[in-house]
Each structure stands twice: as structure tokens, then as C-alpha cells.
Design an enzyme around this catalytic site. Structure first.
Site, PDB file in Angstrom:
ATOM      1  N   LYS A   1       1.936  -3.264   6.790  1.00  0.00           N
ATOM      2  CA  LYS A   1       2.442  -3.340   5.406  1.00  0.00           C
ATOM      3  C   LYS A   1       3.958  -3.241   5.372  1.00  0.00           C
ATOM      4  CE  LYS A   1      -1.569  -3.711   3.338  1.00  0.00           C
ATOM      5  NZ  LYS A   1      -1.968  -4.974   2.692  1.00  0.00           N
TER       6      LYS A   1
ATOM      7  N   TYR B   1      -2.023   0.160  10.577  1.00  0.00           N
ATOM      8  CA  TYR B   1      -2.204  -0.496   9.272  1.00  0.00           C
ATOM      9  C   TYR B   1      -0.918  -0.360   8.449  1.00  0.00           C
ATOM     10  CZ  TYR B   1      -3.994  -1.177   4.542  1.00  0.00           C
ATOM     11  OH  TYR B   1      -4.180  -1.611   3.249  1.00  0.00           O
TER      12      TYR B   1
ATOM     13  N   SER C   1       0.832  -1.202   0.000  1.00  0.00           N
ATOM     14  CA  SER C   1       0.000   0.000   0.000  1.00  0.00           C
ATOM     15  C   SER C   1       0.864   1.248   0.000  1.00  0.00           C
ATOM     16  CB  SER C   1      -0.845  -0.027   1.279  1.00  0.00           C
ATOM     17  OG  SER C   1      -1.399   1.230   1.519  1.00  0.00           O
TER      18      SER C   1
HETATM   19  O1  LIG Z   1     -15.555   9.813   5.797  1.00  0.00           O
HETATM   20  C1  LIG Z   1     -14.449  10.204   5.368  1.00  0.00           C
HETATM   21  C2  LIG Z   1     -13.435   9.307   4.952  1.00  0.00           C
HETATM   22  C3  LIG Z   1     -12.238   9.814   4.513  1.00  0.00           C
HETATM   23  N1  LIG Z   1     -12.009  11.155   4.458  1.00  0.00           N
HETATM   24  C4  LIG Z   1     -10.736  11.676   3.961  1.00  0.00           C
HETATM   25  O2  LIG Z   1     -10.553  11.210   2.653  1.00  0.00           O
HETATM   26  C5  LIG Z   1      -9.187  10.913   2.389  1.00  0.00           C
HETATM   27  C6  LIG Z   1      -9.061   9.478   1.936  1.00  0.00           C
HETATM   28  O3  LIG Z   1      -9.398   8.647   3.020  1.00  0.00           O
HETATM   29  P1  LIG Z   1      -9.664   7.076   2.863  1.00  0.00           P
HETATM   30  O4  LIG Z   1     -10.617   6.814   1.753  1.00  0.00           O
HETATM   31  O5  LIG Z   1     -10.040   6.548   4.204  1.00  0.00           O
HETATM   32  O6  LIG Z   1      -8.266   6.520   2.388  1.00  0.00           O
HETATM   33  P2  LIG Z   1      -6.840   6.583   3.099  1.00  0.00           P
HETATM   34  O7  LIG Z   1      -6.929   6.874   4.538  1.00  0.00           O
HETATM   35  O8  LIG Z   1      -5.991   7.477   2.270  1.00  0.00           O
HETATM   36  O9  LIG Z   1      -6.398   5.059   3.011  1.00  0.00           O
HETATM   37  C7  LIG Z   1      -6.590   4.325   1.823  1.00  0.00           C
HETATM   38  O10 LIG Z   1      -5.458   4.439   1.045  1.00  0.00           O
HETATM   39  C8  LIG Z   1      -4.296   3.827   1.592  1.00  0.00           C
HETATM   40  C9  LIG Z   1      -3.163   4.030   0.620  1.00  0.00           C
HETATM   41  O11 LIG Z   1      -2.750   5.358   0.655  1.00  0.00           O
HETATM   42  C10 LIG Z   1      -4.569   2.365   1.811  1.00  0.00           C
HETATM   43  O12 LIG Z   1      -3.434   1.795   2.374  1.00  0.00           O
HETATM   44  C11 LIG Z   1      -5.758   2.170   2.694  1.00  0.00           C
HETATM   45  O13 LIG Z   1      -6.071   0.796   2.744  1.00  0.00           O
HETATM   46  C12 LIG Z   1      -6.927   2.888   2.143  1.00  0.00           C
HETATM   47  O14 LIG Z   1      -7.989   2.810   3.049  1.00  0.00           O
HETATM   48  C13 LIG Z   1      -8.442  11.209   3.691  1.00  0.00           C
HETATM   49  O15 LIG Z   1      -7.909  12.502   3.630  1.00  0.00           O
HETATM   50  C14 LIG Z   1      -9.538  11.170   4.760  1.00  0.00           C
HETATM   51  O16 LIG Z   1      -9.299  11.986   5.872  1.00  0.00           O
HETATM   52  C15 LIG Z   1     -12.996  12.048   4.867  1.00  0.00           C
HETATM   53  O17 LIG Z   1     -12.796  13.270   4.840  1.00  0.00           O
HETATM   54  N2  LIG Z   1     -14.189  11.542   5.302  1.00  0.00           N
END
Ligand SMILES: O=c1ccn([C@@H]2O[C@H](COP(=O)(O)OP(=O)(O)O[C@H]3O[C@H](CO)[C@@H](O)[C@H](O)[C@H]3O)[C@@H](O)[C@H]2O)c(=O)[nH]1
Length: 251
Positions: free
Chosen positions: A59, A55, A31
Site C-alpha cells: 500500500k 501487505y 489502507s
Molecule cells: O482470528 C483472529 C483474527 C484477528 N484477530 C485480531 O483482531 C484484530 C483485527 O484483525 P484483522 O481483522 O485481521 O484486521 P487487521 O489485521 O487490523 O487488518 C485489517 O485492517 C487493515 C487496516 O488497518 C487492512 O489494511 C487489512 O486489509 C485488514 O485485513 C487484530 O488485533 C488481530 O490480531 C484475532 O484476535 N483473531
């Protein structure tokens, strides 16, 4: 090289390997989280690695494990695929993501707001040093991700001395949370109400992929953009507002 018409070719390659070689080959689903809070973007595969959350630690530990195992057994072939943020669904609208309970990830949450299952999207942090204050990620269509695996398998099967190599699977484009919301609104024709919330612990500001290595060595690059991803995700959502369950009670 795209998976819809290439699976048979890949299986032939697989059959051509000796069973011992096949048993000692692995594609590991790593990831972009291993880049932690990147010092520089786009992230290249030999960037410094770190973990911002548990998490990410899993990885990193497993990447190191595979590097060590391969070093101890040079005949092993290992590809570490670093997924960026997979979203979207199969274009049929019949296969998509259906998380249990309250979704953690952005797109499944937005999709549930769009179909009326949740009132609003919590936006975690609008004070990041980015163009609109929200965090930047590299969203990649799941079908592109699947194609990346076929490309990786072909590389693995064709390269006995590959050792242990990492490749980014991303598009090379960074998109903010608010840009994703807008793209989804356009794809669905639905308004996504948002609520501004504090940053989520363990989130980094900006992460997106350098795509050069995968392009050069795997012959793979992403075909789909954020509009395609939102279109296909919405198609899945509107056909299956409660995912694989038939009704609201199971959710
Ligand atoms: O309800 C929500 C969910 C997410 N976010 C934001 O959206 C972005 C993306 O979040 P998310 O979709 O949860 O993805 P990540 O936290 O970036 O993690 C994902 O991307 C990673 C790789 O970068 C992987 O390792 C993970 O498995 C995968 O969940 C982030 O800035 C979050 O803070 C929000 O604002 N509101």
C-alpha cells in the site's frame, strides 16, 4: 449523501467530465495499514507512514507511486482512500464477505464460530497496553465505506486541480477484540468461545481514524456503529452459513 439514492447523481457528474479527465482520475483503495504502529492516535492523514508487514508495504509503495505519477502529470486527479477495518454486510443479508479457507480477519472468523463451523476464536494477544489487553481497531461498516467512495468520486469529478489527496475512511472509534466479541455475542445471541494466543506478528496495538478531513472536505462521515455492523454481519451469516456455497463440502 448516501449511495442508495445517489448513484445516479454521481453517474451524471461522471458523464459531465470529459472522457480524457475521467481516464486520468483514480480512487485508490489504500489502507490504514500505512500508519504502521502509529505514534499518535487518532491517525491524521499527514501522519508519518510506515509498514509493519508486506501487505502494508504494497500500500505504501502504491501510494508513493500515485503521488509521483500525479506530480509528473498535474492534470491527473488522485484520491487515496485509507480504509480502516471494513466489516458488516448489506442489510438485506444477501451480500457479505465469504473468504476462502480459514479466515484471516476477525469478523469472518467470529461469524464462522457463531454458525458452528469453527469451535473457537483465537484471540491474538491479551498483553497489549489497552483497556482490556487486546488490540484496538477502527471497524467501519462496508455500506459506510461504499458511501465514502461515492463522496470521493464526487470530490474528484468536481475538483480539477485536486492533485493527489489522502482521506481516512473510519469511524473515529477504537474497539478492542474482546469488545467486538461481546458486540457480536449480543447481536447473534450466540456464545463465542475464545482461546488466548500469542500476538500475531505484524499487528499493531492501536489504530483508529481522525475523521475531520473526510468530514470537512468530502462531506462524509460514518453512520453505523459496532452494534449495526455486528447485526448486519450476523444477518448475512445466519442466512448464508456457508457463504455463497450451498453446503459445507465446498468449504
Ligand atoms: O482470528 C483472529 C483474527 C484477528 N484477530 C485480531 O483482531 C484484530 C483485527 O484483525 P484483522 O481483522 O485481521 O484486521 P487487521 O489485521 O487490523 O487488518 C485489517 O485492517 C487493515 C487496516 O488497518 C487492512 O489494511 C487489512 O486489509 C485488514 O485485513 C487484530 O488485533 C488481530 O490480531 C484475532 O484476535 N483473531
Amino acid at each position: 449523501m448516501y449511495y442508495e439514492n445517489n448513484v445516479a447523481g454521481t453517474m451524471n457528474l461522471y458523464s459531465a467530465m470529459t472522457s480524457t479527465a475521467a481516464r486520468r482520475s483514480i480512487v485508490f483503495s489504500s489502507s490504514a495499514t500505512v500508519y504502521g504502529q502509529p505514534e499518535k492516535t487518532p491517525c491524521v492523514e499527514d501522519s508519518k507512514l510506515s509498514a509493519l508487514n508486506p501487505y502494508g508495504t504494497t500500500k505504501l509503495v502504491l501510494e508513493n507511486y500515485f503521488r509521483q505519477v500525479q506530480a509528473a502529470d498535474p492534470e491527473m486527479r488522485v484520491i487515496l482512500l485509507r480504509y480502516f477495518n471494513p466489516i458488516g454486510a448489506h442489510r438485506s443479508g444477501d451480500i457479505g464477505e465469504d473468504p476462502r479457507g480459514i479466515p484471516n480477519n476477525l469478523l469472518p472468523y467470529i461469524q464462522q464460530v457463531a454458525v458452528g463451523r469453527r469451535p473457537e476464536l483465537n484471540v491474538y494477544g491479551v498483553d497489549y497496553p489497552t483497556r482490556d489487553g487486546t488490540a484496538i481497531r477502527d471497524y467501519i461498516h462496508v455500506v459506510d465505506l461504499a458511501d465514502g467512495h461515492i463522496a470521493a468520486l464526487e470530490k474528484l469529478f468536481a475538483t480539477p486541480d485536486i492533485g493527489c489527496v489522502a482521506y481516512n475512511l473510519g469511524t473515529g472509534c477504537g474497539t478492542t477484540v474482546l469488545e467486538v466479541v461481546k458486540a457480536f455475542e449480543e447481536a447473534s445471541g450466540k456464545k463465542i468461545p475464545i482461546k488466548i494466543c500469542p500476538r500475531r506478528p505484524g499487528d499493531c496495538t492501536e489504530v483508529y481514524a481522525s475523521t475531520d478531513k473526510a468530514k470537512k472536505e468530502l462531506g462524509w462521515s460514518a453512520r453505523f456503529g459496532i452494534e449495526d455492523m455486528c447485526r448486519d454481519q450476523w444477518n448475512w451469516a445466519k442466512k448464508n452459513p456457508y457463504g455463497y456455497s450451498a453446503n459445507a463440502e465446498q468449504n
